[in-house]
Design a protein around this motif. Structure first.
Motif, PDB file in Angstrom:
ATOM      1  N   LYS A 121       3.172  -6.877 -17.695  1.00 51.25           N
ATOM      2  CA  LYS A 121       3.559  -8.253 -17.395  1.00 51.25           C
ATOM      3  C   LYS A 121       2.373  -9.184 -17.620  1.00 51.25           C
ATOM      4  O   LYS A 121       2.514 -10.284 -18.156  1.00 51.25           O
ATOM      5  CB  LYS A 121       4.049  -8.347 -15.946  1.00 51.25           C
ATOM      6  N   GLU A 124       1.730  -9.602 -21.360  1.00 51.35           N
ATOM      7  CA  GLU A 124       2.731 -10.505 -21.913  1.00 51.35           C
ATOM      8  C   GLU A 124       2.383 -11.966 -21.595  1.00 51.35           C
ATOM      9  O   GLU A 124       2.514 -12.849 -22.448  1.00 51.35           O
ATOM     10  CB  GLU A 124       4.106 -10.160 -21.330  1.00 51.35           C
ATOM     11  N   GLU A 127      -0.593 -13.091 -23.782  1.00 53.34           N
ATOM     12  CA  GLU A 127      -0.131 -13.345 -25.149  1.00 53.34           C
ATOM     13  C   GLU A 127       0.641 -14.660 -25.230  1.00 53.34           C
ATOM     14  O   GLU A 127       0.535 -15.405 -26.206  1.00 53.34           O
ATOM     15  CB  GLU A 127       0.742 -12.187 -25.630  1.00 53.34           C
ATOM     16  N   LYS A 169       3.395 -17.221 -17.080  1.00 51.57           N
ATOM     17  CA  LYS A 169       3.483 -17.643 -18.473  1.00 51.57           C
ATOM     18  C   LYS A 169       3.206 -19.145 -18.508  1.00 51.57           C
ATOM     19  O   LYS A 169       3.965 -19.938 -17.939  1.00 51.57           O
ATOM     20  CB  LYS A 169       4.858 -17.336 -19.052  1.00 51.57           C
TER      21      LYS A 169
END
Length: 275
Positions: A121, A124, A127, A169
């Motif tokens: 996680k 991710e 990125e 994110k």
């Protein structure tokens, strides 16, 4: 005489560790025939009884990684009753670590999977932060947990990366007077948007240093104090239109700003944030 043997691999999780140990061990004997039978997610005595009934009719060894104490003891007892060698891979290691640390292990099944899931996680999220850094792709605004906006040198990128390591994110979008902000900003839940501002004099010094590192004249418009003030006023207008939280990062470390944002996110989204 045939050297047939069946290695029973039991686990209260996936069983990858015990499976690898079984294969590595049997490779040292090169038997004519062997089989590794894996039984993951063992969670009750009935499952163990069925496996023991099967194993006792064969030349077999039980290799297991079961941390739930009740089930671990049951495997050992039933194996002994049926004269089946059983190897507990976890307990000796847990006991040794417990002796050093001085407190008991959690003995919860599947913790390593949770750690792995947490790791992926985080990867991710990192990125994502790289992909949607500096407004390179405005599609990231819709997908982001957090959107950071502000003029150049207000710590958007380092803050994005720091928050990514906290599994968020993050997309960040630069605000420039000559470039209209993307429509997606005004469509985003304003509770997920954070505006970053800073003292113009501090920004002036930071931008001058930036120009020096690039080998450029520090008298450029980019580091002009009046220009910076103009950009800040513009950014504040946009933030007011979005109605997002505004944070002055002048005297804040990235860690401090990150903690502030995470606290606000938790207040706004609560349990939803943990999913």
């Amino acid at each position: 005489m045939e050297n047939n043997i069946v290695l029973y691999v039991l686990s209260d999780s996936v069983g990858e560790t015990a499976g690898q140990v079984a294969k590595a061990s049997i490779s040292q004997f090169s038997p004519v025939k062997y089989e590794v039978r894996r039984f993951p997610y063992i969670n009750d005595e009935d499952q163990i009884n069925e496996i023991i009934d099967e194993a006792k009719s064969e030349k077999s060894v039980i290799i297991f990684t079961i941390v739930i104490e009740r089930l671990r003891k049951f495997v050992m007892e039933k194996s002994a009753e049926n004269n089946i060698p059983a190897v507990d891979l976890m307990t000796p290691v847990l006991d040794s670590i417990e002796d050093v640390l001085g407190y008991n292990p959690k003995r919860q099944a599947g913790l390593i999977r949770r750690l792995d899931a947490e790791y992926f996680k985080k990867v991710e999220a990192v990125e994502f932060a790289v992909r949607y850094d500096d407004g390179k792709d405005t599609r990231g605004i819709k997908k982001a947990d957090i959107v950071l906006i502000g003029i150049s040198r207000t710590s958007k990128t380092p803050l994005s990366m720091y928050l990514a390591h906290k599994n968020f994110k993050v997309a960040n979008v630069p605000l420039v007077p000559e470039v209209p902000p993307p429509d997606e900003l005004f469509e985003k839940d304003p509770r997920r948007v954070f505006g970053l501002i800073a003292n113009p004099e501090k920004l002036n010094k930071i931008r001058q240093e930036r120009l020096k590192t690039l080998g450029l004249n520090n008298n450029a418009n980019y580091a002009n104090l009046e220009r910076i003030k103009e950009e800040l006023e513009y950014s504040k207008r946009i933030m007011g239109m979005i109605q997002c939280k505004v944070i002055n990062v002048s005297d804040k470390a990235v860690e401090e700003t990150s903690g502030f944002i995470i606290d606000i996110m938790r207040k706004n989204f609560g349990e939803e944030l943990e999913q």
